[in-house]
Design an enzyme around this catalytic site. Structure first.
Site, PDB file in Angstrom:
ATOM      1  N   ASP A   1     -29.575  56.748 -81.216  1.00  0.00           N
ATOM      2  CA  ASP A   1     -30.399  55.564 -80.999  1.00  0.00           C
ATOM      3  C   ASP A   1     -29.435  54.387 -81.047  1.00  0.00           C
ATOM      4  O   ASP A   1     -28.801  54.139 -82.083  1.00  0.00           O
ATOM      5  CB  ASP A   1     -31.470  55.447 -82.091  1.00  0.00           C
ATOM      6  CG  ASP A   1     -32.415  54.271 -81.870  1.00  0.00           C
ATOM      7  OD1 ASP A   1     -32.005  53.283 -81.219  1.00  0.00           O
ATOM      8  OD2 ASP A   1     -33.552  54.327 -82.373  1.00  0.00           O
TER       9      ASP A   1
ATOM     10  N   LYS B   1     -17.827  52.280 -63.302  1.00  0.00           N
ATOM     11  CA  LYS B   1     -17.981  50.966 -62.684  1.00  0.00           C
ATOM     12  C   LYS B   1     -19.467  50.608 -62.668  1.00  0.00           C
ATOM     13  O   LYS B   1     -20.313  51.528 -62.734  1.00  0.00           O
ATOM     14  CB  LYS B   1     -17.390  50.971 -61.272  1.00  0.00           C
ATOM     15  CG  LYS B   1     -18.279  51.581 -60.187  1.00  0.00           C
ATOM     16  CD  LYS B   1     -17.703  51.313 -58.826  1.00  0.00           C
ATOM     17  CE  LYS B   1     -18.613  51.820 -57.725  1.00  0.00           C
ATOM     18  NZ  LYS B   1     -19.811  51.030 -57.509  1.00  0.00           N
TER      19      LYS B   1
ATOM     20  N   HIS C   1     -14.198  56.290 -58.993  1.00  0.00           N
ATOM     21  CA  HIS C   1     -14.045  57.680 -58.549  1.00  0.00           C
ATOM     22  C   HIS C   1     -13.349  57.790 -57.199  1.00  0.00           C
ATOM     23  O   HIS C   1     -12.829  58.841 -56.840  1.00  0.00           O
ATOM     24  CB  HIS C   1     -15.413  58.380 -58.498  1.00  0.00           C
ATOM     25  CG  HIS C   1     -16.271  57.976 -57.334  1.00  0.00           C
ATOM     26  ND1 HIS C   1     -17.132  56.918 -57.387  1.00  0.00           N
ATOM     27  CD2 HIS C   1     -16.380  58.496 -56.092  1.00  0.00           C
ATOM     28  CE1 HIS C   1     -17.746  56.795 -56.222  1.00  0.00           C
ATOM     29  NE2 HIS C   1     -17.313  57.735 -55.412  1.00  0.00           N
TER      30      HIS C   1
ATOM     31  N   LYS D   1     -10.139  60.686 -55.046  1.00  0.00           N
ATOM     32  CA  LYS D   1     -10.187  61.368 -53.749  1.00  0.00           C
ATOM     33  C   LYS D   1      -8.771  61.685 -53.282  1.00  0.00           C
ATOM     34  O   LYS D   1      -7.896  60.809 -53.240  1.00  0.00           O
ATOM     35  CB  LYS D   1     -10.907  60.492 -52.713  1.00  0.00           C
ATOM     36  CG  LYS D   1     -12.413  60.359 -52.960  1.00  0.00           C
ATOM     37  CD  LYS D   1     -13.040  59.479 -51.902  1.00  0.00           C
ATOM     38  CE  LYS D   1     -14.552  59.392 -52.090  1.00  0.00           C
ATOM     39  NZ  LYS D   1     -15.247  60.620 -51.722  1.00  0.00           N
TER      40      LYS D   1
ATOM     41  N   GLU E   1     -21.688  53.303 -43.759  1.00  0.00           N
ATOM     42  CA  GLU E   1     -22.678  54.294 -44.201  1.00  0.00           C
ATOM     43  C   GLU E   1     -23.856  54.250 -43.243  1.00  0.00           C
ATOM     44  O   GLU E   1     -24.357  53.164 -42.923  1.00  0.00           O
ATOM     45  CB  GLU E   1     -23.138  53.992 -45.624  1.00  0.00           C
ATOM     46  CG  GLU E   1     -22.024  54.129 -46.652  1.00  0.00           C
ATOM     47  CD  GLU E   1     -22.427  53.685 -48.048  1.00  0.00           C
ATOM     48  OE1 GLU E   1     -21.901  54.251 -49.021  1.00  0.00           O
ATOM     49  OE2 GLU E   1     -23.267  52.770 -48.164  1.00  0.00           O
TER      50      GLU E   1
ATOM     51  N   ASP F   1     -20.790  46.254 -54.887  1.00  0.00           N
ATOM     52  CA  ASP F   1     -20.978  47.704 -54.898  1.00  0.00           C
ATOM     53  C   ASP F   1     -19.720  48.452 -54.474  1.00  0.00           C
ATOM     54  O   ASP F   1     -19.315  49.413 -55.128  1.00  0.00           O
ATOM     55  CB  ASP F   1     -22.149  48.083 -53.985  1.00  0.00           C
ATOM     56  CG  ASP F   1     -22.543  49.546 -54.108  1.00  0.00           C
ATOM     57  OD1 ASP F   1     -22.423  50.098 -55.220  1.00  0.00           O
ATOM     58  OD2 ASP F   1     -22.974  50.132 -53.103  1.00  0.00           O
TER      59      ASP F   1
ATOM     60  N   HIS G   1     -13.853  49.914 -54.670  1.00  0.00           N
ATOM     61  CA  HIS G   1     -13.340  50.947 -53.766  1.00  0.00           C
ATOM     62  C   HIS G   1     -12.419  50.385 -52.680  1.00  0.00           C
ATOM     63  O   HIS G   1     -11.300  50.864 -52.465  1.00  0.00           O
ATOM     64  CB  HIS G   1     -14.491  51.686 -53.071  1.00  0.00           C
ATOM     65  CG  HIS G   1     -15.429  52.387 -53.993  1.00  0.00           C
ATOM     66  ND1 HIS G   1     -15.071  52.794 -55.256  1.00  0.00           N
ATOM     67  CD2 HIS G   1     -16.726  52.761 -53.832  1.00  0.00           C
ATOM     68  CE1 HIS G   1     -16.104  53.390 -55.833  1.00  0.00           C
ATOM     69  NE2 HIS G   1     -17.117  53.381 -54.995  1.00  0.00           N
TER      70      HIS G   1
ATOM     71  N   LYS H   1     -24.591  49.156 -44.987  1.00  0.00           N
ATOM     72  CA  LYS H   1     -25.608  50.201 -44.968  1.00  0.00           C
ATOM     73  C   LYS H   1     -26.292  50.220 -43.604  1.00  0.00           C
ATOM     74  O   LYS H   1     -26.320  49.223 -42.887  1.00  0.00           O
ATOM     75  CB  LYS H   1     -26.669  49.917 -46.041  1.00  0.00           C
ATOM     76  CG  LYS H   1     -26.145  49.894 -47.466  1.00  0.00           C
ATOM     77  CD  LYS H   1     -25.939  51.284 -48.008  1.00  0.00           C
ATOM     78  CE  LYS H   1     -25.640  51.264 -49.496  1.00  0.00           C
ATOM     79  NZ  LYS H   1     -25.341  52.610 -50.024  1.00  0.00           N
TER      80      LYS H   1
END
Length: 477
Positions: free
Chosen positions: A101, A154, A184, A188, A222, A241, A246, A332
């Site tokens: 908690d 992140k 991440h 890669k 994307e 984002d 990245h 997007k």
């Protein structure tokens, strides 16, 4: 104003010693979405490959038994493909559970109970960022910070000021040399291979220079929309984002100079030095867009001006890259999903007999393909059959089939380094500061974003940032 930076590198590297390996991984947020989609499948793969054999303590807010956690982990792994039951059995045996908690630091004693007998812990926070500081403080109060490393996902802060505040809160309990920030994308293989392909091949190391390069474009497209993540995305936007983290880290790998050695400290120093050379993006060098229909997504605020598309232009103040324009774009609901760096070379000198003819020729391009198919493509010109004064555009393609761009594979490397302590695939605080500085003047733009239709390449205004037009990503065969 241009902010050509000449100050010396005074940042400590903090990793001149060998980091201590952890003998237990404490995973906060093990029942969350990131763990289900990426972390649990990645941990299973590490166990299957016999690369991980330390206990994994899942931290929850209660209501979970270890049996339920094992069932949850099995479902998460099965969602990625067939399950090797022997490997999963070994993975399940490593799983433990602790309930906490965040308003009751004493409850963190449950983690101590599950890690009794261990010498050094790796605490991985796959939880909302607003809980990072509280979790760190509770771990310290429970005596779980001194012999431990803290790994956070992140984003690290919402802007430069909040990043520095968070840094102060975390380093009160975990000094910089025991703090790791996950991006991440740095796990890669195709991103890491940028260093190898640049510096191990004279063809590229000599060509990637202002004497030969007209411009550089980086695209991270994307073809899907924000789906059911409207609430998260509306508070974040494209720049926060993926651009601030990245894309700028990808840029750093492209523009950095060769490190003195392969040591983590030298690689990190060169990445940081590269980001310090990138000029702050000015508002008039930034185009933001929003796809039609975004306003109707659940969780999006009425009248939201959050960008789902971002394109920007900057430059790099180093001898290698001075004067070369760099344009970055992401969005997007674009026509395809692809991440690619395109280096456009100067055209052949005027007067060469092909360029002297009426035919308009295209420039040579070097395409460093990150995903979906990692590799390099050289867009070249060759004589048309039977007509020496006409040229055809040809592509010489090299596929790196051994490299994977999957998120799960990237997290295998991230988790391996989280346990081992190797810092090279993480982001150091000076890099975080420089990344926020680069986008600091554009992250809170108040103007309404330009509308674009889903399935198109974004607002037409973004073309004005380029040296003519955007190069579309190479289509997979």
């Amino acid at each position: 104003m241009n902010d050509f930076r000449t100050e010396p590198d005074t940042h400590d590297t903090h990793d001149t010693h060998v980091a201590q390996a952890a003998d237990a991984l404490v995973l906060f947020g093990i029942t969350g979405d990131l763990a289900k989609k990426m972390l649990l499948p990645a941990l299973y793969e590490l166990v299957r490959k016999k690369s991980l054999d330390v206990p994994v303590v899942g931290v929850t807010r209660g209501g979970w038994s270890v049996e339920r956690l094992r069932d949850h982990a099995h479902d998460a792994v099965a969602a990625h493909g067939p399950v090797d039951q022997d490997a999963f059995s070994r993975f399940a045996d490593l799983l433990r559970i602790a309930s906490v908690d965040y308003d009751k630091p004493d409850s963190f004693g449950s983690i101590a109970e599950q890690t009794r007998g261990t010498r050094f812990l790796a605490h991985y926070l796959a939880i909302p960022p607003d809980l990072y500081a509280k979790a760190a403080a509770c771990l310290a109060e429970a005596g779980l910070a001194d012999q431990a490393r803290l790994i956070v996902e992140k984003p690290f802060g919402h802007d430069l000021k909040s990043a520095r505040t968070l840094q102060a809160e975390l380093t009160e309990h975990f000094p910089e040399d025991r703090l790791r920030r996950v991006d991440h994308y740095l796990g890669k293989d195709a991103i890491e291979d940028l260093l190898t392909i640049r510096f191990a091949n004279t063809l590229l190391s000599e060509t990637l220079h202002r004497h030969h390069v007209r411009c550089v474009q980086i695209t991270m497209a994307e073809d899907f929309d924000v789906a059911d993540r409207g609430g998260f995305y509306d508070a974040t936007g494209a720049v926060r984002d993926v651009v601030q983290n990245h894309m700028l880290q990808m840029l750093a790998y492209l523009i950095m100079e060769a490190p003195r050695t392969g040591a983590a400290a030298d690689i990190l120093d060169e990445r940081a030095r590269a980001l310090r050379a990138v000029r702050t993006v000015q508002p008039d060098q930034y185009v933001r867009g929003q796809y039609a229909g975004y306003a109707d997504v659940h969780g999006v605020r009425p009248g939201s001006t959050t960008e789902t598309y971002a394109a920007l232009r900057t430059s790099v103040d180093t001898d290698r890259w001075a004067g070369v324009p760099f344009t970055l774009r992401t969005g997007k609901a674009l026509p395809t999903s692809a991440t690619e760096i395109v280096v456009e070379l100067h055209k052949a000198p005027f007067g060469y007999f092909h360029t002297a003819c009426a035919q308009e020729t295209e420039p040579n391009l070097i395409r460093l393909r990150i995903s979906p198919d990692a590799g390099v493509t050289f867009d070249l010109l060759a004589q048309h059959e039977g007509d020496p004064e006409t040229v055809d555009h040809v592509a010489a393609k090299v596929d790196f089939t051994h490299l994977t761009g999957s998120g799960t594979a990237a997290y295998e490397l991230v988790l391996t380094d989280a346990v081992s302590g190797d810092p090279r695939r993480f982001t150091r605080m000076d890099m975080v500061e420089e990344s926020w500085r680069i986008v600091g003047d554009i992250i809170d733009a108040k103007d309404a974003p330009a509308a674009y239709r889903p399935g198109t390449w974004g607002p037409a205004e973004a073309d004005d940032l380029t040296e003519g037009r955007w190069h579309r990503p190479a289509r997979p065969e």
